[in-house]
Design an enzyme around this catalytic site. Structure first.
Site, mmCIF file in Angstrom:
data_model
loop_
_atom_site.group_PDB
_atom_site.id
_atom_site.type_symbol
_atom_site.label_atom_id
_atom_site.label_comp_id
_atom_site.label_asym_id
_atom_site.label_seq_id
_atom_site.Cartn_x
_atom_site.Cartn_y
_atom_site.Cartn_z
ATOM 1 N N HIS A 232 1.004 -1.135 0.054
ATOM 2 C CA HIS A 232 -0.123 -0.109 -0.141
ATOM 3 C C HIS A 232 0.868 1.193 0.225
ATOM 4 O O HIS A 232 1.848 1.258 0.683
ATOM 5 C CB HIS A 232 -0.905 0.073 1.385
ATOM 6 C CG HIS A 232 -2.007 0.988 1.174
ATOM 7 N ND1 HIS A 232 -1.933 1.993 1.446
ATOM 8 C CD2 HIS A 232 -3.367 0.508 0.832
ATOM 9 C CE1 HIS A 232 -3.144 2.679 0.938
ATOM 10 N NE2 HIS A 232 -4.000 1.919 0.693
ATOM 11 N N ASP B 100 -7.742 -5.737 0.151
ATOM 12 C CA ASP B 100 -8.418 -6.590 -1.041
ATOM 13 C C ASP B 100 -8.025 -7.991 -0.830
ATOM 14 O O ASP B 100 -8.250 -8.956 -1.498
ATOM 15 C CB ASP B 100 -7.755 -6.133 -2.373
ATOM 16 C CG ASP B 100 -8.461 -4.948 -2.527
ATOM 17 O OD1 ASP B 100 -9.731 -4.576 -2.347
ATOM 18 O OD2 ASP B 100 -7.796 -3.820 -3.065
HETATM 19 N N1 ACO Z 1 4.155 -7.653 -4.823
HETATM 20 C C1 ACO Z 1 5.468 -7.586 -4.965
HETATM 21 N N2 ACO Z 1 6.309 -6.578 -4.829
HETATM 22 C C2 ACO Z 1 5.650 -5.401 -4.455
HETATM 23 C C3 ACO Z 1 4.335 -5.395 -4.475
HETATM 24 C C4 ACO Z 1 3.437 -6.430 -4.599
HETATM 25 N N3 ACO Z 1 2.117 -6.637 -4.107
HETATM 26 N N4 ACO Z 1 4.041 -4.088 -4.089
HETATM 27 C C5 ACO Z 1 5.196 -3.376 -4.200
HETATM 28 N N5 ACO Z 1 6.056 -4.306 -4.626
HETATM 29 C C6 ACO Z 1 7.554 -3.766 -4.497
HETATM 30 C C7 ACO Z 1 7.920 -3.022 -5.825
HETATM 31 O O1 ACO Z 1 8.172 -3.998 -6.831
HETATM 32 C C8 ACO Z 1 9.046 -2.186 -5.684
HETATM 33 O O2 ACO Z 1 10.022 -3.050 -5.369
HETATM 34 P P1 ACO Z 1 11.465 -2.224 -5.693
HETATM 35 O O3 ACO Z 1 11.575 -1.234 -4.863
HETATM 36 O O4 ACO Z 1 12.492 -3.467 -5.563
HETATM 37 O O5 ACO Z 1 11.488 -1.646 -7.258
HETATM 38 C C9 ACO Z 1 8.435 -1.673 -4.015
HETATM 39 O O6 ACO Z 1 7.643 -2.887 -3.616
HETATM 40 C C10 ACO Z 1 7.611 -0.452 -3.952
HETATM 41 O O7 ACO Z 1 6.614 -0.722 -4.827
HETATM 42 P P2 ACO Z 1 5.940 0.606 -5.621
HETATM 43 O O8 ACO Z 1 5.033 0.034 -6.637
HETATM 44 O O9 ACO Z 1 6.889 1.665 -5.655
HETATM 45 O O10 ACO Z 1 4.712 0.987 -4.440
HETATM 46 P P3 ACO Z 1 3.661 1.967 -4.901
HETATM 47 O O11 ACO Z 1 3.257 2.550 -3.448
HETATM 48 O O12 ACO Z 1 3.824 2.689 -6.032
HETATM 49 O O13 ACO Z 1 2.482 0.700 -5.180
HETATM 50 C C11 ACO Z 1 0.726 -0.505 -4.732
HETATM 51 C C12 ACO Z 1 1.434 0.526 -4.076
HETATM 52 C C13 ACO Z 1 0.209 -0.200 -6.101
HETATM 53 C C14 ACO Z 1 -0.671 -0.793 -3.743
HETATM 54 C C15 ACO Z 1 1.591 -1.831 -4.968
HETATM 55 O O14 ACO Z 1 2.032 -2.139 -3.672
HETATM 56 C C16 ACO Z 1 0.880 -2.977 -5.463
HETATM 57 O O15 ACO Z 1 0.922 -2.992 -6.972
HETATM 58 N N6 ACO Z 1 0.182 -3.984 -4.746
HETATM 59 C C17 ACO Z 1 -0.697 -5.073 -5.666
HETATM 60 C C18 ACO Z 1 -1.883 -4.487 -5.965
HETATM 61 C C19 ACO Z 1 -2.949 -4.026 -4.916
HETATM 62 O O16 ACO Z 1 -2.958 -5.048 -4.097
HETATM 63 N N7 ACO Z 1 -3.559 -2.928 -4.925
HETATM 64 C C20 ACO Z 1 -4.496 -2.619 -3.790
HETATM 65 C C21 ACO Z 1 -4.003 -1.493 -3.166
HETATM 66 S S1 ACO Z 1 -5.317 -1.121 -1.690
HETATM 67 C C22 ACO Z 1 -6.483 -0.301 -2.813
HETATM 68 O O17 ACO Z 1 -6.231 0.525 -3.520
HETATM 69 C C23 ACO Z 1 -7.685 -0.474 -2.171
#
Ligand code: ACO
Length: 430
Positions: free
Chosen positions: A307, A364
């Site tokens: 998140h 979720d």
């Molecule tokens: N699985 C694996 N790796 C992940 C995940 C994940 N679910 N989420 C983040 N990471 C990793 C990224 O690859 C990144 O790694 P790095 O630093 O080595 O490049 C690091 O964690 C940071 O991730 P970002 O994408 O920069 O984080 P951001 O804050 O932009 O994204 C998000 C947040 C979109 C929720 C992300 O965690 C994600 O894609 N999660 C899965 C989708 C999800 O569950 N979305 C629902 C969110 S809650 C809602 O909207 C109701």
């Protein structure tokens, strides 16, 4: 509390005021920056940008706090109802008995769609995703209220439109499910409460009413409460952005539905279930899948994890996980996907990849398992999120409209394209 921040740009010092929110959050007010220096700030994906003042929802991502209008989410999930919480979000206080009755009456009076909207439903192909139908139908609903062009000068009509939208999003959602499954649509019943009515419109058949089990009604009502608002996320900020142009409430909410649809936002609940089903089909317990997630070349993510704001835990996920166990026990069901989800969580919470990136289950991760147990199809999961989020979008819309200092939202950019070049006729181009 106000203070000052000092910015030094090209050797020149500029004093910028700071602002402090009621929970002590500090922001540097850079609204005079461009006028004074010609420079702008750059913050892709807005991770550090406060786009507005808001009185609606407070989140402390480090401590796992979520409050609507000052009330803790766990308190509301346990003691409130979705209808009461909707009133709280939109009007800022818990309703007294008379206010709640008036609000409930408005929801009931506005639950029927305009008869002509039946034809709109028929225009969608059987393959249409319910989120496409939902966003289109919410926008289409605005065309039945021609004097709606701008709500700003029509505050007296706001309570009706707000109630109509909360009530009709549920009716549209149920109809989109029925139509896409070739089933006859079922009219809402005035005698039923909000969430009961949704289940009735989804699952009753002509001459055969769906049996409303209190534990299922309660679980779904709680899911709606947990989704009802979440401050400046992708969809809510979209609603505020559209509202800032003084577009009407329906157009703004419809834009919110579109923003919610993506798998990185509300669409994650569908993506989680599909991920769990795939892991199950592969005969994996989650171990192989997580290995692939950690390999960046696989381009896979553990859906329902991570998140932007919560870096410790998502309080909604804790409540939903407990509710998940409860619902399955009450229904005397077991679900292999719940076992896979728990295994994934257990491995991930002890794995350095997830620990170092502060990745925890979000709202979720477990909600889909409850919805699956209720019998809601996977492609309707994000629609359920949209029903829940509607009062939050409406509250944010209202805040934009009532702010006398509101201006149209218009970010800047740093241009990185070509500088000026001359047009060359086709014959001269390589
Ligand atoms: N699985 C694996 N790796 C992940 C995940 C994940 N679910 N989420 C983040 N990471 C990793 C990224 O690859 C990144 O790694 P790095 O630093 O080595 O490049 C690091 O964690 C940071 O991730 P970002 O994408 O920069 O984080 P951001 O804050 O932009 O994204 C998000 C947040 C979109 C929720 C992300 O965690 C994600 O894609 N999660 C899965 C989708 C999800 O569950 N979305 C629902 C969110 S809650 C809602 O909207 C109701």
């Amino acid at each position: 509390m106000t203070g000052n921040a000092e910015l030094i740009l090209d050797g020149k010092s500029l004093s910028l005021p700071t602002v402090t929110g009621s929970e002590g959050e500090v922001g540097i007010d850079i609204s005079s920056l461009r006028a004074k220096t010609g420079a702008i700030t750059l913050d892709p994906a807005y991770g550090n940008t406060g786009s507005c003042y808001s009185d609606i929802t407070f989140i402390d991502g480090e401590k796992g706090i979520l409050r609507y209008r000052g009330y803790d989410i766990a308190d509301l999930a346990e003691k409130s109802t979705f209808v009461e919480t909707s009133f709280l979000l939109i009007y800022g206080h818990l309703p007294n008995a008379e206010e709640l009755q008036t609000f409930s009456n408005l929801l009931t009076e506005n639950q029927m769609l305009h008869e002509s909207m039946r034809f709109n439903f028929q225009g969608f192909p059987a393959s249409a995703h319910p989120m496409a139908i939902l966003s289109a139908m919410i926008n289409a609903a605005s065309s039945y209220y021609p004097n709606l062009i701008c709500t700003v000068n029509r505050r007296e009509r706001f309570p009706n439109h707000a109630a109509r939208l909360i009530s009709q999003v549920r009716t549209i959602a149920a109809y989109s499910y029925r139509v896409s499954h070739g089933l006859p649509t079922i009219f809402p019943k005035s005698s039923l409460h909000y969430t009961e009515n949704f289940l009735h419109m989804m699952f009753s058949n002509p001459g055969e009413d769906y049996e409303l089990k209190p534990e299922i009604v309660r679980a779904l009502d709680m899911i709606f409460i947990l989704h009802a608002d979440h401050e400046q996320n992708c969809s809510t900020s979209t609603v505020r952005m559209v509202a800032s142009s003084q577009a009407n409430l329906y157009a703004s909410a419809s834009a919110g539905v579109c923003a919610l649809w993506g798998p990185l936002h509300g669409g994650a609940n569908q993506a989680v279930l599909e991920m769990l089903e795939q892991i199950h089909q592969d005969g994996d317990d989650g171990t192989k899948f997580l290995k692939a997630v950690k390999d960046k070349t696989s381009n896979r993510r553990l859906m329902g994890f991570g998140h932007r704001v919560y870096k410790n835990f998502d309080p909604r996920a804790l409540i939903i996980k407990a509710q998940c166990d409860k619902v399955l026990a009450q229904l005397h069901r077991s679900d292999p996907l719940l076992e896979i989800a728990k295994k994934l969580e257990e491995i991930a919470l002890n794995d350095d990849y997830f620990i170092s990136r502060k990745l925890y289950p979000n709202v979720d991760f477990y909600s889909g398992i409850i919805m699956r147990a209720i019998g809601i199809p996977v492609d309707m999961f994000t629609v359920m999120f949209a029903i829940g989020r509607m009062p939050g979008w409406i509250a944010n819309f209202k805040e934009v409209m009532e702010n006398p200092d509101s201006r149209i939202s218009r970010p800047r950019q740093i241009y990185t394209g070509e500088t000026l070049r001359s047009y060359r006729p086709m014959a001269e181009r390589a």
